[in-house]
Every structure is written in structure tokens, then in C-alpha cells.
Design a protein around this motif. Structure first.
Motif, PDB file in Angstrom:
ATOM      1  N   MET A 126       2.314   9.682  -4.789  1.00  0.00           N
ATOM      2  CA  MET A 126       1.039   9.888  -4.964  1.00  0.00           C
ATOM      3  C   MET A 126       0.187   8.607  -5.699  1.00  0.00           C
ATOM      4  O   MET A 126      -0.829   8.478  -5.720  1.00  0.00           O
ATOM      5  N   LEU A 127       1.017   8.024  -6.678  1.00  0.00           N
ATOM      6  CA  LEU A 127       0.395   6.666  -7.429  1.00  0.00           C
ATOM      7  C   LEU A 127       0.155   5.842  -6.452  1.00  0.00           C
ATOM      8  O   LEU A 127      -1.020   5.067  -6.587  1.00  0.00           O
ATOM      9  N   LEU A 128       1.136   5.507  -5.414  1.00  0.00           N
ATOM     10  CA  LEU A 128       0.656   4.441  -4.486  1.00  0.00           C
ATOM     11  C   LEU A 128      -0.542   4.828  -3.575  1.00  0.00           C
ATOM     12  O   LEU A 128      -1.320   4.229  -3.318  1.00  0.00           O
ATOM     13  N   THR A 129      -0.436   6.114  -3.274  1.00  0.00           N
ATOM     14  CA  THR A 129      -1.783   6.595  -2.440  1.00  0.00           C
ATOM     15  C   THR A 129      -2.896   6.236  -3.357  1.00  0.00           C
ATOM     16  O   THR A 129      -4.200   5.683  -2.769  1.00  0.00           O
ATOM     17  N   ARG A 130      -2.987   6.604  -4.514  1.00  0.00           N
ATOM     18  CA  ARG A 130      -4.461   6.548  -5.334  1.00  0.00           C
ATOM     19  C   ARG A 130      -4.507   4.974  -5.244  1.00  0.00           C
ATOM     20  O   ARG A 130      -5.699   4.645  -5.240  1.00  0.00           O
TER      21      ARG A 130
END
Length: 263
Positions: A228-232
Motif C-alpha cells: 500500500m505504501l507504493l500504491t500511495r
């Protein structure tokens, strides 16, 4: 699932016909190790198979997209794509024999699902495939990861010609082979971004993109990342270029292997 497994799945999304030997080389692991991991992903139900996706424009058909609040699902043989999203939305790709036919089907869906949150019909000019290319794609529909020699034997032409036509068809965007994946169990994150000016976000999302449909102006970009960090980070970067781009987190998807001849 570990980082190596995630990278295997990511490479399969980038090219569903990539060989296991090539994956092993990319990840710097031995072919037997790759083979073991591949089978384990299948046995655990994370990797469920593969599907040959055909660009609807090459089926002499028109296509469009809608997103509805997913209180109720909708199924039909003219729905070729479905994304179920965390944001209480389902995104549908639908086929039609004309723009008017698409609009009629959209209205039919709206009577059951309510007003769409997103409605998009790309500019398009449906075309016909050559008979030879139809035969090649039909073989891929039956066995998405069939080798060039297997396809050549099935349809009775040389492997060299099969290889040449596959490269041309892939470059034109006629078809792509995708894995069928249980996303929640994979640990990966799939998200889509819709932009009225797709060029604004294409460069930012290029490294994570696995699927894109565009008319050259607007479009939908589907990405796969490891967390999710990469998504953000990707979403924030894309919105610097297009603040109005819509983003949706996908937890389940369906791609249909379409008929090559319309009814």
C-alpha cells in the motif's frame, strides 16, 4: 508468499507468456527453484490460471466502461471485464455492436444498479482481423501459454510465421495474456486510475502498469504493486499531473476471453 513469489506474479502480469526459464533468469534463481515456486502458487490457489484478453476493437465491436456502487452485481455475456473495488464500486467493461447499442446496454444496467458513478465510451474504430491471425488467437484462447511450436502444429503453419504474427499482434495491442490471481492472498495491491487526459499520468505509472485501455485521450490505467505504501506513492505522484484522476483499489477482477466472431 515472499518477495520472490510477488516478483514472479508481477512478471506474469507484465507478460503472461513469459517462459519460466526467462523468469528464473530475471530473478536470478535456478529453473528448478522457479518451477517449485510456480507449482506452489498454483496448488495454493493464488495463481488460478491464465486468460487471453482480446482488444474489443479487433472484434469489430464497440466497448465502454461503467462504475456502479456494488450493492448488487451484474452479469451478462456482453460484459468482458469486471473490477470489484474496495471503494464499494464495481467497474464493468461492456461490448456493443454500435455506440447506440452500448448506450442501450448501459441504460439497461442502470435500471438494475442505479446511476453510474463513471461512464466512459472511448473514441474507437472497430476493425477486422485477418483469418490467419484469428486462427492464432483462437489457439491462444484455448491455451494462453502455448509455445509457438504448439500453435504452429495446431493450425498448420510454421513456427517462424507464428512468432512473427504474435509479435505484430502483441505490439498492436490486439491481445495480451494475463494470469488469474487471488489478489488478497497474493499480498499484492492492484489499483486503477481513470484520467480524461491519460498522457498526464502514463509516464508516472509506467513502471507499475499491467493493463491500459485508452483512445489516445482519456483512459484507464491498471497497476500492480507490492504494498500500500507504493500504491500511495504512485497515486500521489500521478495526481501531481492530474489532480482529478479517479483511483480505485481492486480486490477481485474478471477478464473474459471474447468470441472472435460477433453474434
Amino acid at each position: 508468499m515472499d518477495e520472490v513469489d510477488k516478483k514472479i506474479l508481477y512478471l506474469l502480469f507484465r507478460d503472461g507468456r513469459i517462459s519460466q526459464r526467462r523468469i528464473a533468469e530475471e530473478l536470478n534463481i535456478t529453473p528448478p527453484t522457479l518451477n517449485y515456486r510456480f507449482k506452489k502458487l498454483e496448488e495454493e490457489g493464488i495463481l488460478k490460471g491464465f486468460v487471453t484478453f482480446i482488444n474489443p476493437s479487433y472484434l469489430s465491436q464497440y466497448y465502454g466502461f461503467l462504475a456502479f456502487v456494488n450493492y448488487t452485481d451484474y452479469d451478462s455475456d456482453w460484459i468482458f471485464l469486471k473490477f470489484k473495488c474496495v471503494e464499494w464500486l464495481n467497474v464493468y467493461g461492456i461490448l456493443g455492436k454500435s455506440v447506440r447499442d452500448l448506450e442501450d446496454k448501459m441504460e439497461k444496467m442502470s435500471k438494475t444498479l442505479g446511476e453510474p458513478r463513471l461512464k466512459y465510451i472511448p473514441e474507437q474504430e472497430p476493425v477486422d482481423l485477418k483469418p490467419l491471425d484469428i486462427n492464432i488467437i483462437e489457439a491462444l484462447k484455448e491455451s494462453p501459454r502455448a509455445s509457438e511450436s504448439e500453435i504452429s502444429q495446431k493450425i498448420g503453419i510454421s513456427s517462424k510465421l507464428v512468432s512473427k504474427r504474435l509479435k505484430i499482434l502483441s505490439k498492436k495491442g490486439v491481445f495480451a495474456v494475463y494470469p488469474i490471481l487471488d489478489i488478497p492472498r497474493s499480498g499484492l495491491v492492484m489499483f486503477s486510475m481513470f484520467s480524461r487526459d491519460i498522457k498526464k499520468i502514463t509516464g508516472t505509472l509506467e513502471q507499475c502498469t499491467i493493463f491500459r485501455i485508452t483512445d489516445g485521450k482519456a483512459g484507464i490505467n491498471v497497476c500492480l504493486v507490492e504494498n500500500m505504501l507504493l500504491t500511495r506513492n504512485y497515486v500521489n505522484s500521478a495526481r501531481l499531473h492530474d489532480p482529478d484522476a479517479d483511483v480505485m483499489i481492486i480486490y477481485q477482477y474478471q477478464l473474459s476471453s471474447l468470441r472472435l466472431v460477433a453474434d
